[in-house]
Scaffold this motif. Structure first.
Motif, PDB file in Angstrom:
ATOM      1  N   UNK A  69      36.249  30.722  30.337  1.00  0.00           N
ATOM      2  CA  UNK A  69      36.324  29.271  30.436  1.00  0.00           C
ATOM      3  C   UNK A  69      35.226  28.639  31.267  1.00  0.00           C
ATOM      4  N   UNK A  70      34.108  29.336  31.433  1.00  0.00           N
ATOM      5  CA  UNK A  70      32.992  28.800  32.202  1.00  0.00           C
ATOM      6  C   UNK A  70      31.755  29.644  31.954  1.00  0.00           C
ATOM      7  N   UNK A  71      30.623  29.150  32.415  1.00  0.00           N
ATOM      8  CA  UNK A  71      29.379  29.907  32.396  1.00  0.00           C
ATOM      9  C   UNK A  71      29.128  30.451  33.789  1.00  0.00           C
ATOM     10  N   UNK A  72      29.109  31.772  33.919  1.00  0.00           N
ATOM     11  CA  UNK A  72      28.926  32.417  35.224  1.00  0.00           C
ATOM     12  C   UNK A  72      28.365  33.813  34.998  1.00  0.00           C
ATOM     13  N   UNK A  73      27.779  34.424  36.032  1.00  0.00           N
ATOM     14  CA  UNK A  73      27.344  35.819  35.892  1.00  0.00           C
ATOM     15  C   UNK A  73      28.531  36.714  35.527  1.00  0.00           C
ATOM     16  N   UNK A  74      28.258  37.749  34.738  1.00  0.00           N
ATOM     17  CA  UNK A  74      29.308  38.660  34.273  1.00  0.00           C
ATOM     18  C   UNK A  74      28.993  40.078  34.737  1.00  0.00           C
ATOM     19  N   UNK A  75      29.964  40.700  35.383  1.00  0.00           N
ATOM     20  CA  UNK A  75      29.857  42.099  35.801  1.00  0.00           C
ATOM     21  C   UNK A  75      30.946  42.893  35.099  1.00  0.00           C
ATOM     22  N   UNK A  76      30.575  44.013  34.501  1.00  0.00           N
ATOM     23  CA  UNK A  76      31.496  44.873  33.767  1.00  0.00           C
ATOM     24  C   UNK A  76      31.591  46.209  34.485  1.00  0.00           C
ATOM     25  N   UNK A  77      32.822  46.649  34.740  1.00  0.00           N
ATOM     26  CA  UNK A  77      33.025  47.991  35.277  1.00  0.00           C
ATOM     27  C   UNK A  77      33.673  48.861  34.217  1.00  0.00           C
ATOM     28  N   UNK A  78      33.050  49.983  33.916  1.00  0.00           N
ATOM     29  CA  UNK A  78      33.589  50.952  32.968  1.00  0.00           C
ATOM     30  C   UNK A  78      34.318  52.039  33.749  1.00  0.00           C
ATOM     31  N   UNK A  79      35.549  52.322  33.325  1.00  0.00           N
ATOM     32  CA  UNK A  79      36.350  53.307  34.030  1.00  0.00           C
ATOM     33  C   UNK A  79      36.847  52.754  35.343  1.00  0.00           C
ATOM     34  N   UNK A  80      37.523  51.625  35.291  1.00  0.00           N
ATOM     35  CA  UNK A  80      37.939  50.924  36.507  1.00  0.00           C
ATOM     36  C   UNK A  80      39.137  51.568  37.195  1.00  0.00           C
ATOM     37  N   UNK A  81      39.750  52.569  36.572  1.00  0.00           N
ATOM     38  CA  UNK A  81      40.861  53.274  37.195  1.00  0.00           C
ATOM     39  C   UNK A  81      42.015  52.341  37.510  1.00  0.00           C
ATOM     40  N   UNK A  82      42.472  52.357  38.751  1.00  0.00           N
ATOM     41  CA  UNK A  82      43.554  51.479  39.166  1.00  0.00           C
ATOM     42  C   UNK A  82      43.050  50.132  39.679  1.00  0.00           C
ATOM     43  N   UNK A  83      41.745  49.925  39.565  1.00  0.00           N
ATOM     44  CA  UNK A  83      41.193  48.597  39.807  1.00  0.00           C
ATOM     45  C   UNK A  83      40.840  48.266  41.236  1.00  0.00           C
ATOM     46  N   UNK A  84      40.875  49.237  42.144  1.00  0.00           N
ATOM     47  CA  UNK A  84      40.636  48.926  43.547  1.00  0.00           C
ATOM     48  C   UNK A  84      39.260  48.282  43.759  1.00  0.00           C
ATOM     49  N   UNK A  85      38.233  48.845  43.139  1.00  0.00           N
ATOM     50  CA  UNK A  85      36.875  48.332  43.353  1.00  0.00           C
ATOM     51  C   UNK A  85      36.696  46.962  42.727  1.00  0.00           C
ATOM     52  N   UNK A  86      37.148  46.803  41.495  1.00  0.00           N
ATOM     53  CA  UNK A  86      36.844  45.552  40.797  1.00  0.00           C
ATOM     54  C   UNK A  86      37.719  44.404  41.278  1.00  0.00           C
ATOM     55  N   UNK A  87      38.943  44.671  41.685  1.00  0.00           N
ATOM     56  CA  UNK A  87      39.782  43.599  42.237  1.00  0.00           C
ATOM     57  C   UNK A  87      39.177  43.087  43.544  1.00  0.00           C
ATOM     58  N   UNK A  88      38.739  44.011  44.390  1.00  0.00           N
ATOM     59  CA  UNK A  88      38.097  43.599  45.643  1.00  0.00           C
ATOM     60  C   UNK A  88      36.831  42.803  45.371  1.00  0.00           C
ATOM     61  N   UNK A  89      36.037  43.250  44.403  1.00  0.00           N
ATOM     62  CA  UNK A  89      34.804  42.550  44.070  1.00  0.00           C
ATOM     63  C   UNK A  89      35.095  41.154  43.534  1.00  0.00           C
ATOM     64  N   UNK A  90      36.099  41.042  42.663  1.00  0.00           N
ATOM     65  CA  UNK A  90      36.452  39.737  42.089  1.00  0.00           C
ATOM     66  C   UNK A  90      36.963  38.791  43.167  1.00  0.00           C
ATOM     67  N   UNK A  91      37.729  39.323  44.092  1.00  0.00           N
ATOM     68  CA  UNK A  91      38.257  38.500  45.181  1.00  0.00           C
ATOM     69  C   UNK A  91      37.130  38.007  46.094  1.00  0.00           C
ATOM     70  N   UNK A  92      36.123  38.851  46.310  1.00  0.00           N
ATOM     71  CA  UNK A  92      35.029  38.519  47.226  1.00  0.00           C
ATOM     72  C   UNK A  92      33.940  37.670  46.579  1.00  0.00           C
ATOM     73  N   UNK A  93      33.924  37.603  45.242  1.00  0.00           N
ATOM     74  CA  UNK A  93      32.877  36.847  44.542  1.00  0.00           C
ATOM     75  C   UNK A  93      33.513  35.936  43.493  1.00  0.00           C
TER      76      UNK A  93
END
Length: 249
Positions: A69-93
Motif C-alpha cells: 500500500x505504499x512505495x518504499x524500499x523492499x527487503x526480502x529474507x529467504x528462509x526466515x525460520x521463526x522470524x526473529x531476524x525479520x520481525x526485529x528488522x521490520x520493527x526497527x525500520x
C-alpha cells in the motif's frame, strides 16, 4: 524426506533440480493455529500454485507497492525460520517493507504472532519455494536487499546439491534485485561459506561489497538462538555481501 509434489498423475513442469528444503511434518500449537487463522489474512501473501504444494505458478507476479500500500524500499529474507531476524528488522525500520519467505508453516505462524505483538505492519509472509518466488512471484528489479542467513548447509557430501546458493540460484537473485541492490549471506558452516564465495565470484551481475576474505558481520542481523548455537559449538560465523551491477556478461 517428504515430497511436496502431490500425486497429480503428471510430472511437475518447473522442478529441474532438488529443492533446498525437506518438508517437516507435525502439528502446530494451538497458538500457532490461531495466529494462522486470525492473522493470516493480513500477513500472508496469496500464492497461486503450479503442480506442487509450495510452488508458484508462472505469470502470477505480485506488485510490491500494491501489496504494502505504499512505495518504499523492499527487503526480502529467504528462509526466515521463526522470524526473529525479520520481525526485529521490520520493527526497527518502519519506513522499509519486509517480505519473509519460508516453507515451514509453524515458523510462519510464530512470525505472525511476534509481528502482531511488535506492531510490525510493514511485513508480509510467503509460504513457497524460494527460487520460484524469485522467478515468478516478485517482479524484476523490485527488491533493494535480499537476505539469506543460515540456509541449510546440507553438509553430507551426497546432499550438497541441495544447497540453495548455487550457480542456478544467482540469476534469480540478480533478476529481482535493483541495480545497486544488495545480497547478504551468512553461514556458520565453513564448507558452505567457501562454496558461496566461489559461486558468487563467478556470478554474472554481482560484485563483492567487502574487502578481504569475508565481510564484517551485518549489524542489521539480530543475534538469534540459531547463531548463538553455532558460536557455542565453536563454528565461525561468516558473512558475505554482494552488490547488483548492470553487468550481465
Amino acid at each position: 524426506m517428504q515430497n511436496d509434489v502431490p500425486d497429480t498423475g503428471g510430472e511437475p513442469r518447473y522442478r529441474d533440480r532438488p529443492v533446498s528444503f525437506a518438508r517437516r511434518s507435525g502439528r502446530m500449537s494451538d497458538g500457532q493455529e490461531r495466529a494462522w487463522n486470525e492473522l493470516g489474512s493480513f500477513y500472508l501473501v496469496p500464492v497461486e500454485r503450479d503442480q506442487a504444494v509450495l510452488s508458484v505458478r508462472p505469470g502470477s507476479a505480485v506488485d510490491t507497492e500494491t501489496l504494502f500500500g505504499r512505495s518504499a524500499p523492499v527487503i526480502v529474507e529467504i528462509g526466515s525460520g521463526q522470524g526473529h531476524a525479520i520481525v526485529a528488522a521490520a520493527q526497527n525500520a518502519p519506513d522499509v517493507d519486509f517480505l519473509a519467505v519460508e516453507v515451514f508453516r509453524a515458523g510462519l505462524a510464530r512470525t505472525m504472532l511476534d509481528a502482531d505483538r511488535a506492531g510490525a505492519r510493514n511485513l508480509r509472509l510467503v509460504e513457497a519455494n524460494a527460487p520460484e518466488v524469485l522467478e515468478h512471484l516478485l517482479p524484476a528489479a523490485s527488491v533493494d536487499e535480499l537476505w539469506i542467513f543460515f540456509s541449510d548447509p546440507w553438509h553430507k557430501n551426497r546432499h550438497t546439491k541441495r544447497r540453495l546458493i548455487s550457480p542456478d540460484f544467482t540469476p534469480l537473485a540478480a533478476r529481482v534485485l535493483k541495480p545497486g541492490g544488495v545480497l547478504r549471506l551468512a553461514t556458520d558452516w565453513e564448507d558452505y561459506a567457501l562454496q558461496m564465495r566461489e559461486v558468487m565470484t563467478d556470478a554474472a551481475g554481482f560484485e563483492p561489497g567487502f574487502d578481504g576474505a569475508w565481510a564484517p558481520r551485518f549489524e542489521g542481523r539480530v543475534m538469534t538462538a540459531f547463531e548463538r548455537k553455532g558460536i557455542a559449538k565453536g563454528r565461525d560465523i561468516r558473512d558475505l555481501v554482494y552488490v547488483r551491477t548492470d553487468d550481465t556478461r
